[in-house]
Design a protein around this motif. Structure first.
Motif, mmCIF file in Angstrom:
data_model
loop_
_atom_site.group_PDB
_atom_site.id
_atom_site.type_symbol
_atom_site.label_atom_id
_atom_site.label_comp_id
_atom_site.label_asym_id
_atom_site.label_seq_id
_atom_site.Cartn_x
_atom_site.Cartn_y
_atom_site.Cartn_z
ATOM 1 N N UNK A 192 -8.780 60.370 135.305
ATOM 2 C CA UNK A 192 -7.701 61.277 134.900
ATOM 3 C C UNK A 192 -7.464 62.312 135.994
ATOM 4 N N UNK A 193 -8.555 62.838 136.524
ATOM 5 C CA UNK A 193 -8.466 63.828 137.583
ATOM 6 C C UNK A 193 -7.747 63.257 138.812
ATOM 7 N N UNK A 194 -8.050 62.003 139.155
ATOM 8 C CA UNK A 194 -7.374 61.351 140.283
ATOM 9 C C UNK A 194 -5.868 61.256 140.032
ATOM 10 N N UNK A 195 -5.505 60.902 138.810
ATOM 11 C CA UNK A 195 -4.088 60.752 138.479
ATOM 12 C C UNK A 195 -3.355 62.085 138.554
ATOM 13 N N UNK A 196 -4.018 63.143 138.143
ATOM 14 C CA UNK A 196 -3.389 64.466 138.152
ATOM 15 C C UNK A 196 -3.230 64.987 139.573
ATOM 16 N N UNK A 197 -4.318 64.912 140.336
ATOM 17 C CA UNK A 197 -4.355 65.544 141.646
ATOM 18 C C UNK A 197 -3.776 64.653 142.737
ATOM 19 N N UNK A 198 -3.848 63.338 142.562
ATOM 20 C CA UNK A 198 -3.295 62.431 143.557
ATOM 21 C C UNK A 198 -4.367 61.892 144.477
ATOM 22 N N UNK A 199 -3.934 61.395 145.621
ATOM 23 C CA UNK A 199 -4.846 60.770 146.568
ATOM 24 C C UNK A 199 -5.860 61.767 147.113
ATOM 25 N N UNK A 200 -6.932 61.213 147.634
ATOM 26 C CA UNK A 200 -7.951 62.055 148.230
ATOM 27 C C UNK A 200 -9.211 62.091 147.389
ATOM 28 N N UNK A 201 -10.231 62.721 147.928
ATOM 29 C CA UNK A 201 -11.521 62.791 147.254
ATOM 30 C C UNK A 201 -11.444 63.716 146.043
ATOM 31 N N UNK A 202 -12.099 63.299 144.959
ATOM 32 C CA UNK A 202 -12.118 64.117 143.745
ATOM 33 C C UNK A 202 -12.899 65.393 144.015
ATOM 34 N N UNK A 203 -12.292 66.516 143.658
ATOM 35 C CA UNK A 203 -13.012 67.779 143.762
ATOM 36 C C UNK A 203 -13.902 67.947 142.536
ATOM 37 N N UNK A 204 -14.645 69.039 142.498
ATOM 38 C CA UNK A 204 -15.570 69.239 141.397
ATOM 39 C C UNK A 204 -14.886 69.670 140.108
ATOM 40 N N UNK A 205 -15.689 69.742 139.044
ATOM 41 C CA UNK A 205 -15.224 70.255 137.760
ATOM 42 C C UNK A 205 -16.139 71.395 137.330
ATOM 43 N N UNK A 206 -15.568 72.349 136.623
ATOM 44 C CA UNK A 206 -16.340 73.498 136.140
ATOM 45 C C UNK A 206 -15.955 73.727 134.695
ATOM 46 N N UNK A 207 -16.940 73.692 133.817
ATOM 47 C CA UNK A 207 -16.683 73.775 132.382
ATOM 48 C C UNK A 207 -17.328 75.017 131.776
ATOM 49 N N UNK A 208 -16.823 75.403 130.625
ATOM 50 C CA UNK A 208 -17.475 76.476 129.869
ATOM 51 C C UNK A 208 -18.911 76.069 129.589
ATOM 52 N N UNK A 209 -19.843 76.984 129.854
ATOM 53 C CA UNK A 209 -21.256 76.670 129.730
ATOM 54 C C UNK A 209 -21.917 76.445 131.076
ATOM 55 N N UNK A 210 -21.117 76.216 132.125
ATOM 56 C CA UNK A 210 -21.660 76.080 133.475
ATOM 57 C C UNK A 210 -21.885 77.476 134.055
ATOM 58 N N UNK A 211 -22.942 77.621 134.860
ATOM 59 C CA UNK A 211 -23.177 78.890 135.533
ATOM 60 C C UNK A 211 -23.153 80.047 134.563
ATOM 61 N N UNK A 212 -22.376 81.077 134.907
ATOM 62 C CA UNK A 212 -22.294 82.255 134.037
ATOM 63 C C UNK A 212 -21.023 82.276 133.195
ATOM 64 N N UNK A 213 -20.324 81.141 133.108
ATOM 65 C CA UNK A 213 -19.123 81.062 132.258
ATOM 66 C C UNK A 213 -19.561 80.717 130.841
ATOM 67 N N UNK A 214 -19.456 81.676 129.946
ATOM 68 C CA UNK A 214 -19.982 81.516 128.599
ATOM 69 C C UNK A 214 -19.333 80.353 127.866
ATOM 70 N N UNK A 215 -20.156 79.604 127.118
ATOM 71 C CA UNK A 215 -19.661 78.431 126.400
ATOM 72 C C UNK A 215 -18.658 78.805 125.309
ATOM 73 N N UNK A 216 -18.662 80.053 124.886
ATOM 74 C CA UNK A 216 -17.736 80.479 123.833
ATOM 75 C C UNK A 216 -16.276 80.361 124.261
ATOM 76 N N UNK A 217 -16.017 80.269 125.568
ATOM 77 C CA UNK A 217 -14.641 80.103 126.039
ATOM 78 C C UNK A 217 -14.061 78.734 125.673
#
Length: 203
Positions: free
Chosen positions: A125-150
């Motif tokens: 899905x990410x490839x389709x949205x962003x187009x050609x090239x290497x897939x960049x990373x993903x960052x989700x609620x709960x990762x690092x200091x981004x609270x999961x409540x978001x």
């Protein structure tokens, strides 16, 4: 969004807790699990492109204000971002639950196959949205200091419950279980350099 993807056997074993294991019985269970996942899931996805501003402590993404130094650092030089939600549907959740009572070992493999599937599907899905090239990373609620409540705010912003049937529980877990929300175009360094100990993609 119509997408095709493959489920990698080694990834299934990794998510199931059998990384590097080679056993005929296990291999048969994994093959069966992959086949069942591919025949059971009903993948769906939704995304929005959002404007981004940051002050080093907080991020404003399309009106969603989040306190996170980690995400703020990733968005330091960005003016926009992609926010997405993907899901495999409820059917595979039901199968995993049923097999956990009758074939626990197979249920573990099935859960691993479903996890590998949602990650592979989200990549596509990410490839389709962003187009050609290497897939960049993903960052989700709960990762690092981004609270999961978001998660709740993200689901509301995407209108994901109405559009693709993804909701969030009182403990901020997504349902169906095999669902992902993420900012889908963030820089991703090697796992060795990453501070996210609990990232699902860690090798």
């Amino acid at each position: 969004m119509k997408t095709t993807f493959n489920i990698d056997v080694d990834e299934v074993k990794r998510y199931a807790g059998f990384k590097g294991a080679h056993d005929n019985k296990l291999d048969l269970l994994v093959e069966r699990a992959i086949s069942e996942v591919l025949s059971t899931i009903k993948p769906r996805a939704i995304h929005k492109i959002l404007s981004v501003t940051t002050d080093g402590e907080t991020v404003n993404a399309g009106g969603l204000v989040m306190k996170s130094r980690d995400l703020s650092a990733l968005f330091k030089d960005k003016q926009s971002t992609v926010l997405l939600c993907t899901t495999l549907g409820y059917e595979i959740d039901k199968s995993i639950s049923e097999y956990s009572l009758t074939e626990p070992a197979y249920a573990i493999c099935l859960d691993g196959a479903a996890t590998a599937a949602i990650e592979a599907y989200t990549d596509e899905v990410q490839k389709e949205i962003i187009g050609d090239g290497e897939i960049s990373g993903r960052f989700s609620a709960g990762y690092g200091d981004l609270d999961i409540s978001y998660q709740s705010d993200i689901i509301k912003l995407l209108n994901a419950t109405k559009l693709i049937g993804v909701s969030v529980s009182s403990s901020y877990l997504l349902t169906p279980m095999k669902s992902v929300t993420a900012f889908a175009d963030v820089p991703c360094k090697s796992c060795a350099d990453c501070k996210l100990k609990y990232c699902i993609a860690r090798k």
